[in-house]
Scaffold this active site. Structure first.
Site, PDB file in Angstrom:
ATOM      1  N   ASP A  82       0.510  -1.617  -0.021  1.00 25.18           N
ATOM      2  CA  ASP A  82      -0.161   0.400   0.169  1.00 25.18           C
ATOM      3  C   ASP A  82       0.645   1.189  -0.265  1.00 25.18           C
ATOM      4  OD1 ASP A  82      -2.528   0.949   0.568  1.00 25.18           O
ATOM      5  OD2 ASP A  82      -2.606   1.392   2.199  1.00 25.18           O
ATOM      6  N   GLU A 134      -1.803   5.809  -9.262  1.00 21.80           N
ATOM      7  CA  GLU A 134      -2.269   6.608  -8.725  1.00 21.80           C
ATOM      8  C   GLU A 134      -2.589   8.169  -9.342  1.00 21.80           C
ATOM      9  OE1 GLU A 134      -3.319   7.407  -3.945  1.00 21.80           O
ATOM     10  OE2 GLU A 134      -3.951   8.942  -4.420  1.00 21.80           O
ATOM     11  N   HIS A 178      -8.076   9.696   3.425  1.00 28.41           N
ATOM     12  CA  HIS A 178      -7.537   8.903   4.566  1.00 28.41           C
ATOM     13  C   HIS A 178      -7.532   9.047   6.279  1.00 28.41           C
ATOM     14  CE1 HIS A 178      -5.141   7.963   0.924  1.00 28.41           C
ATOM     15  NE2 HIS A 178      -5.235   7.127   1.704  1.00 28.41           N
ATOM     16  N   HIS A 211      -9.089   4.165  -2.712  1.00 27.72           N
ATOM     17  CA  HIS A 211      -8.477   4.513  -1.300  1.00 27.72           C
ATOM     18  C   HIS A 211      -9.538   5.401  -0.157  1.00 27.72           C
ATOM     19  CE1 HIS A 211      -4.250   3.447  -1.958  1.00 27.72           C
ATOM     20  NE2 HIS A 211      -5.028   3.047  -3.076  1.00 27.72           N
ATOM     21  N   SER A 214     -12.775   3.912   4.513  1.00 25.92           N
ATOM     22  CA  SER A 214     -13.605   3.802   5.635  1.00 25.92           C
ATOM     23  C   SER A 214     -14.989   4.951   5.993  1.00 25.92           C
ATOM     24  CB  SER A 214     -12.683   3.833   7.339  1.00 25.92           C
ATOM     25  OG  SER A 214     -12.131   2.828   6.876  1.00 25.92           O
TER      26      SER A 214
HETATM   27  P1  13P Z   1      -9.192   4.538   5.547  1.00 27.40           P
HETATM   28  O1  13P Z   1      -8.273   5.530   6.120  1.00 27.40           O
HETATM   29  O2  13P Z   1     -10.347   5.829   4.710  1.00 27.40           O
HETATM   30  O3  13P Z   1      -9.940   3.257   5.757  1.00 27.40           O
HETATM   31  O4  13P Z   1      -8.557   4.388   3.996  1.00 27.40           O
HETATM   32  C1  13P Z   1      -7.437   3.126   3.886  1.00 27.40           C
HETATM   33  C2  13P Z   1      -6.577   3.681   2.673  1.00 27.40           C
HETATM   34  O5  13P Z   1      -6.608   4.151   1.597  1.00 27.40           O
HETATM   35  C3  13P Z   1      -5.506   2.748   2.547  1.00 27.40           C
HETATM   36  O6  13P Z   1      -4.317   2.630   1.717  1.00 27.40           O
HETATM   37  O1  G3H Z   2      -3.489   4.877   3.008  1.00 22.10           O
HETATM   38  C1  G3H Z   2      -3.208   4.420   4.810  1.00 22.10           C
HETATM   39  C2  G3H Z   2      -3.028   3.384   5.338  1.00 22.10           C
HETATM   40  O2  G3H Z   2      -4.197   3.482   6.178  1.00 22.10           O
HETATM   41  C3  G3H Z   2      -2.127   2.518   6.319  1.00 22.10           C
HETATM   42  O3  G3H Z   2      -1.804   3.435   6.994  1.00 22.10           O
HETATM   43  O4  G3H Z   2       0.704   4.406   7.710  1.00 22.10           O
HETATM   44  O5  G3H Z   2      -0.757   4.331   9.483  1.00 22.10           O
HETATM   45  O6  G3H Z   2      -0.502   1.601   7.954  1.00 22.10           O
HETATM   46  P1  G3H Z   2      -0.302   3.820   8.442  1.00 22.10           P
HETATM   47 ZN    ZN Z   3      -4.595   4.879   0.700  1.00 16.86          ZN
END
Ligand code: 13P
Ligand code: G3H
Ligand code: ZN
Length: 309
Positions: A82, A134, A178, A211, A214
């Site tokens: 990711d 992206e 995010h 992305h 949530s």
């Molecule tokens: P959320 O923070 O909305 O769960 O998105 C996660 C994400 O896009 C990880 O790449």
């Molecule tokens: O897009 C980001 C994801 O939610 C991952 O989050 O970098 O804190 O693991 P993180």
């Molecule tokens: Zn993301």
């Protein structure tokens, strides 16, 4: 039960009008909760690992945890990097057993994004791995970077980007972001479906990724706060909007924050009910159950991919 690429998954998802969930993993309980849900739902699955997750749990542990989960559940799944920040991290995941990597050049000018993405695609494809690129930039918090406002994807750029880079899927910015605070208090959640439709027209049959998807379901924020949390008002992407996107060109939906919220709410509840407990197995068992329940909810309310494995 091999680690598989997303190629066939996305073809079926596009044709079937559903999306595959890409869930972030950081430890054993999260891997177990997600994979048990996918097994019970017979759903296709992408597990994804951020740079932060690799730093926290280490690449070797994450790979072994995912392999153990596949052995235990009998699932085949895609393992995805990711937000790969540069060529080297993508190469290290391609070399280290991932079947899919994201190269996130979205903050670069178009030509730099194309050049970087193309370089990753050439290396990944030569080694059996697929690549997500992206275009456009999401608002929100990601690792240590806080992006104030969206740079919506310009549909006029998507064809050239896909053709010139050879990417296998494309993440676009249509108003998701995010983290847990996707809209200001009182603001009505909205997404730019006009951009999504325009992109879909210009890239027929091509898998689009969302992305920051949530939903930050209010009852989970309330549960965190009921048991001593102090989360400010949080607003996510309504589930019905995501379901609508999944019916069209969106084939991959990224979810992390909702898992964090579900897990944290359940651990807080556990300690409120059992204040003297100090056995991690006692509080991580309900936490793992909470992850599993949330993933099942996503499969039925958002993704529409139950029975599609
Ligand atoms: P959320 O923070 O909305 O769960 O998105 C996660 C994400 O896009 C990880 O790449
Ligand atoms: O897009 C980001 C994801 O939610 C991952 O989050 O970098 O804190 O693991 P993180
Ligand atoms: Zn993301």
């Amino acid at each position: 039960m091999p680690i598989i690429t997303t190629t066939e998954m996305f073809k079926k998802a596009y044709a079937g009008g559903y999306a595959v969930g890409a869930f972030n993993v950081n430890n054993m309980e999260i891997v177990q909760g997600i994979t048990e849900a996918a097994r019970e739902e017979n759903a296709p699955l992408i597990l994804q690992v951020s740079a932060g997750a690799r730093k926290y749990a280490k690449h070797a542990y994450l790979i072994k945890l995912v392999e153990a989960a596949m052995e235990d559940t009998g699932l085949s799944l895609a393992l995805h990097l990711d937000h790969g920040a540069d060529f080297d991290v993508c190469k290290s995941c391609v070399d280290g057993g991932f079947s899919s990597v994201m190269i996130d050049g979205s903050h670069f000018p178009f030509e730099e994004n194309v050049a970087l993405t193309k370089k990753v695609v050439e290396y990944a494809h030569a080694n059996g791995c697929v690549v997500e690129g992206e275009l456009g930039q999401l608002a929100g918090v990601e690792d240590d970077v806080n992006v104030e406002s969206h740079s919506y994807t310009d549909p006029g750029q998507v064809q050239a980007f896909v053709e010139r880079t050879g990417v296998d899927s494309l993440a676009i910015a249509i108003g998701t972001s995010h983290g847990a605070f996707k809209f200001k208090p009182g603001q009505k959640p909205q997404l730019r479906f006009d951009i999504l439709e325009d992109v879909a027209k210009r890239l027929p049959g091509f898998p689009v990724v969302l992305h920051g998807a949530s939903s930050v379901i209010p009852e989970f924020v309330a549960a965190v706060n009921k048991y001593g949390g102090q989360m400010p008002d949080a607003i996510g992407i309504p589930e019905d909007m995501l379901r609508q996107a999944a019916k069209g060109a969106v084939c991959k939906i990224n979810i992390d924050s909702d898992l964090r919220l579900a897990m944290t709410a359940r651990i807080r509840e556990h300690f409120a009910l059992h204040p003297a407990d100090f056995d991690p197995r006692q509080y991580l068992t309900p936490a793992r159950d909470a992850i599993k329940e949330m993933v099942k909810r996503k499969i039925s309310n958002v993704l529409g991919c139950s029975g599609k494995a």
